[in-house]
Each structure stands twice: as C-alpha cells, then as structure tokens.
Design a protein around this motif. Sequence first.
Motif, short mmCIF file in Angstrom:
data_model
loop_
_atom_site.label_atom_id
_atom_site.label_comp_id
_atom_site.label_asym_id
_atom_site.label_seq_id
_atom_site.Cartn_x
_atom_site.Cartn_y
_atom_site.Cartn_z
N LYS A 1 -13.92 56.85 13.26
CA LYS A 1 -14.76 56.97 14.46
C LYS A 1 -15.68 55.76 14.57
O LYS A 1 -15.84 55.17 15.65
CB LYS A 1 -15.63 58.24 14.38
CG LYS A 1 -14.93 59.47 14.90
CD LYS A 1 -15.93 60.53 15.30
CE LYS A 1 -16.09 61.58 14.25
NZ LYS A 1 -16.99 62.67 14.60
N ARG B 1 -13.61 52.34 15.14
CA ARG B 1 -12.98 52.20 16.47
C ARG B 1 -13.97 52.43 17.61
O ARG B 1 -13.57 52.43 18.76
CB ARG B 1 -11.85 53.23 16.62
CG ARG B 1 -10.88 53.34 15.46
CD ARG B 1 -9.72 52.40 15.69
NE ARG B 1 -8.55 52.74 14.93
CZ ARG B 1 -8.22 52.20 13.74
NH1 ARG B 1 -9.03 51.32 13.19
NH2 ARG B 1 -7.10 52.52 13.14
N ALA C 1 -15.13 55.31 18.43
CA ALA C 1 -14.42 56.42 19.08
C ALA C 1 -15.29 57.66 19.15
O ALA C 1 -16.17 57.87 18.32
CB ALA C 1 -13.15 56.74 18.28
N ALA D 1 -18.20 55.24 24.48
CA ALA D 1 -17.23 54.88 23.42
C ALA D 1 -16.08 54.05 24.00
O ALA D 1 -15.81 54.10 25.20
CB ALA D 1 -16.68 56.16 22.80
N ASP D 2 -15.40 53.29 23.13
CA ASP D 2 -14.24 52.52 23.59
C ASP D 2 -12.97 53.37 23.54
O ASP D 2 -12.01 53.10 24.23
CB ASP D 2 -14.01 51.30 22.66
CG ASP D 2 -15.18 50.34 22.74
OD1 ASP D 2 -15.65 50.09 23.87
OD2 ASP D 2 -15.65 49.88 21.68
N MET D 3 -13.01 54.37 22.68
CA MET D 3 -11.82 55.21 22.49
C MET D 3 -12.23 56.68 22.59
O MET D 3 -13.23 57.09 21.99
CB MET D 3 -11.25 54.91 21.09
CG MET D 3 -10.05 55.71 20.72
SD MET D 3 -9.63 55.47 18.97
CE MET D 3 -8.76 53.92 19.04
N VAL E 1 -10.86 60.41 21.78
CA VAL E 1 -9.81 61.20 21.15
C VAL E 1 -10.02 62.62 21.67
O VAL E 1 -11.06 63.23 21.43
CB VAL E 1 -9.93 61.17 19.62
CG1 VAL E 1 -8.75 61.88 18.98
CG2 VAL E 1 -10.03 59.73 19.14
N LYS F 1 -10.57 52.81 29.09
CA LYS F 1 -10.75 53.23 27.70
C LYS F 1 -9.42 53.72 27.13
O LYS F 1 -8.56 54.18 27.88
CB LYS F 1 -11.77 54.36 27.61
CG LYS F 1 -13.18 53.94 27.97
CD LYS F 1 -14.15 55.06 27.66
CE LYS F 1 -15.47 54.88 28.37
NZ LYS F 1 -16.27 53.78 27.90
N LYS F 2 -9.29 53.61 25.81
CA LYS F 2 -8.08 54.13 25.16
C LYS F 2 -8.24 55.64 25.02
O LYS F 2 -9.23 56.11 24.48
CB LYS F 2 -7.89 53.46 23.81
CG LYS F 2 -6.58 53.84 23.18
CD LYS F 2 -6.19 52.90 22.07
CE LYS F 2 -5.29 51.78 22.57
NZ LYS F 2 -4.75 50.96 21.52
N MET G 1 -5.89 58.67 15.29
CA MET G 1 -6.97 57.68 15.25
C MET G 1 -6.56 56.46 14.44
O MET G 1 -6.92 55.33 14.76
CB MET G 1 -8.24 58.30 14.66
CG MET G 1 -8.81 59.36 15.58
SD MET G 1 -10.34 60.02 14.95
CE MET G 1 -11.47 58.70 15.36
N GLU H 1 -3.64 54.86 16.61
CA GLU H 1 -3.99 54.77 18.04
C GLU H 1 -2.84 55.23 18.92
O GLU H 1 -2.51 54.62 19.94
CB GLU H 1 -4.48 53.35 18.38
CG GLU H 1 -5.64 52.93 17.48
CD GLU H 1 -6.37 51.67 17.93
OE1 GLU H 1 -6.12 51.22 19.05
OE2 GLU H 1 -7.21 51.18 17.16
N GLU I 1 -0.95 57.72 23.11
CA GLU I 1 -1.94 57.32 24.12
C GLU I 1 -1.56 57.88 25.50
O GLU I 1 -0.39 57.92 25.85
CB GLU I 1 -2.00 55.78 24.18
CG GLU I 1 -3.10 55.29 25.09
CD GLU I 1 -3.19 53.77 25.20
OE1 GLU I 1 -2.44 53.06 24.50
OE2 GLU I 1 -4.01 53.33 26.01
#
Length: 331
Positions: free
Chosen positions: A30, A33, A35, A69-71, A73, A91-92, A296, A299, A302
């Motif tokens: 977390k 990333r 995340a 966040a950039d990611m 989940v 964002k991913k 995670m 990645e 997606e």
Amino acid sequence: MKYDELEQKGFLDIEVDPALDLFEEIARLKKERNAVVLAHYYQEPDIQDIADYIGDSLGLAQKAAKTQADMIVFAGVHFMAETAKILNPHKKLLLPDLRAGCSLSDSCPPELFKSFKDKHPDHLVISYINCSAGIKALSDIICTSSNAQLIVESLPKQQKIIFAPDKNLGAYINRKSGRNMLLWNGACMVHEIFSLEKITRLKQRHRDAKLIAHPECEEAVLRIADFIGSTTQLLKFAETDEASSYIVATETGILHSMQQNAPGKTFIAAPPDNACACNNCPHMRLNTLEKLYLCMKYELPEITMDEDLRIAAKKPIDRMLELSSQLGLGG
Ligand code: 13P
Ligand code: SF4
C-alpha cells in the motif's frame, strides 16, 4: 484485461508463500504503490480488517470520487470497481478476482434494456448502482440503497420513471414513496433466497430479536422486518437501537462489522432457503486476502474501459453524487 488473458499469462497459477504475513505485505505494498484498499461490508473479515475504508455502495463511490491515491484496489464486485474507474480514469484500478460479478447486474443486459427504454421515451431512468457501465450509460440518475428513496422523491410526483435493475428495491421504493415506477425484472440471488418460513421460526425462538433487512429482499421478508436499510443503515441501526439481539437479513459479511461496532449485542444471520445456515454472496467471496496481495504485487487484474462509454456512464453517477451531497448523505 479479460480473465482468459490472465490465465494465458499464468497469473492465475501463481501461488502465495504460506509463510508470508499477508497483513504486513499488503501494508508494505500500500505504501510502496500509494494504494488505497476500498472494501464492501460483504467481504471476508480479513479483507475488512486490512481495508483503508469499508463501506456500502454509496460510501465506496463517494470515497472513490475523492481519493488522492494512485492505485485503487477494490475489494468488492466488478460493477463497484468499474464505478471507481469511471470516476478515476487516470488511476490504476484493480479487482482481486476479475470473475467477481453480480447476479443483479447480470440480470440487466444493455441491449435488452435499451429496447425496453425505447418503448417508454417519456420515462426518466433511475438505475441502482448494481449494474454495468452499459446500463449506467443508458440511465439519467444512479442511486444506491442508501439514497434511492430520497433520489426518487426529489423528482416531481408526475415524472414517469423506469427503475432498474432490482425489482425488489424498486417495489419497496414504490410502496414507501407512493410512486408507480416501471420496474425492470432483476433481483439479487443472495437477498431473494431468504426463507420466510425459516426466518419466522427463528423469530419465534428469539422473541426479543429484531429482524433487520436489506431492501433487496423480497416483499414478504420486508413486510415482517422491524427495520429496513442499506448495509450502512443496518449497521448504524444495530449500533444505536436499544435491543440486544438482531436477525440480520443481508449478506453475512456485515456481521463482522456489526459485532465490532456493537460488541455486547447478538447478531444472528437470517437463513436462506437452502441447506446453508447463512447467506454469503458467491461473487463477493471470490476475493481473498491471497488474491488481494497478488493483485497489489503484480498490479493485475486491472479494470480498463472504453472512453466514450466511461463519459456516458459518468453523467448519471455525478448526478447521484451531487444529489447525495445536496441531500446531506455523507461524502
Ligand atoms: P448496499 O451496499 O447499497 O447496501 O448494497 C448491497 C449490495 O448488494 C451490494 O452488492
Ligand atoms: Fe450482486 Fe447480490 Fe452479490 Fe450484491 S449481494 S454483489 S447485489 S449478487
């Protein structure tokens, strides 16, 4: 990415070292990333415990709309992760198991819904968030079980409305608001399977217990419920109400948070009409702590989306988020 592509890449065969402390590993990933882990109350207890935020569909959409966040989940099902992607195109967006679908969402295919909608051109379309991006793109406003009644009642009484895809939630809102919305014939396999007979017997055995139910349940169950609400509303009620025991007619995952929030109280899962004693959503339960860790780490899988579809699907979600904040519903 499609499920068979993940299979071809060998992603589905990767095994997790049983010696790993997954709580520690996930916490490390977390940070690395940047995340955030968003989890629905219907996820298994370990996932709820590792999540940065646990919520119902409305809370999760509101959180997804605001995260830095950039990611992201998403420990939930596909339509939830898709909603987060619609709100966060750059964002991913990861979903631990790509097969985590939803029977309610599947009960409303966009091509069939489009021809139904075309037959009623004077109707506005309100869709429950438990639907695909294709259905969202055909809708005027999205709602969740937390805000459905307020959103419907915010429209003029004479406005003709199609409500999709959950006929049980739609019928419940019709009864509460005195409207006559046209209902799509969809339902949730988890909430529609509660056994009225077994619940009635359970109520007789636990005379002090209150029955609390999600509005996706069938009318017969809702009719004997002491309180009806979304997962967050059920949680709040169980925490603040004066009774000490409850029969809970929704997915069993919620009992973990209920027990944590109200440790002195007793929560009994309402039984479904099959051999099981409790009622888990098979889609939600495809996500596991191991899959969360793998997704995670690698990645994958997606969530990606066609941009035109995303833009069309975003409009009714934005409308819901705006209306929700005007109506003072969190966020
Ligand atoms: P809420 O999160 O709105 O309570 O909906 C429950 C549900 O079935 C989610 O799939
Ligand atoms: Fe879909 Fe029902 Fe599972 Fe929610 S509980 S994800 S509505 S099948």
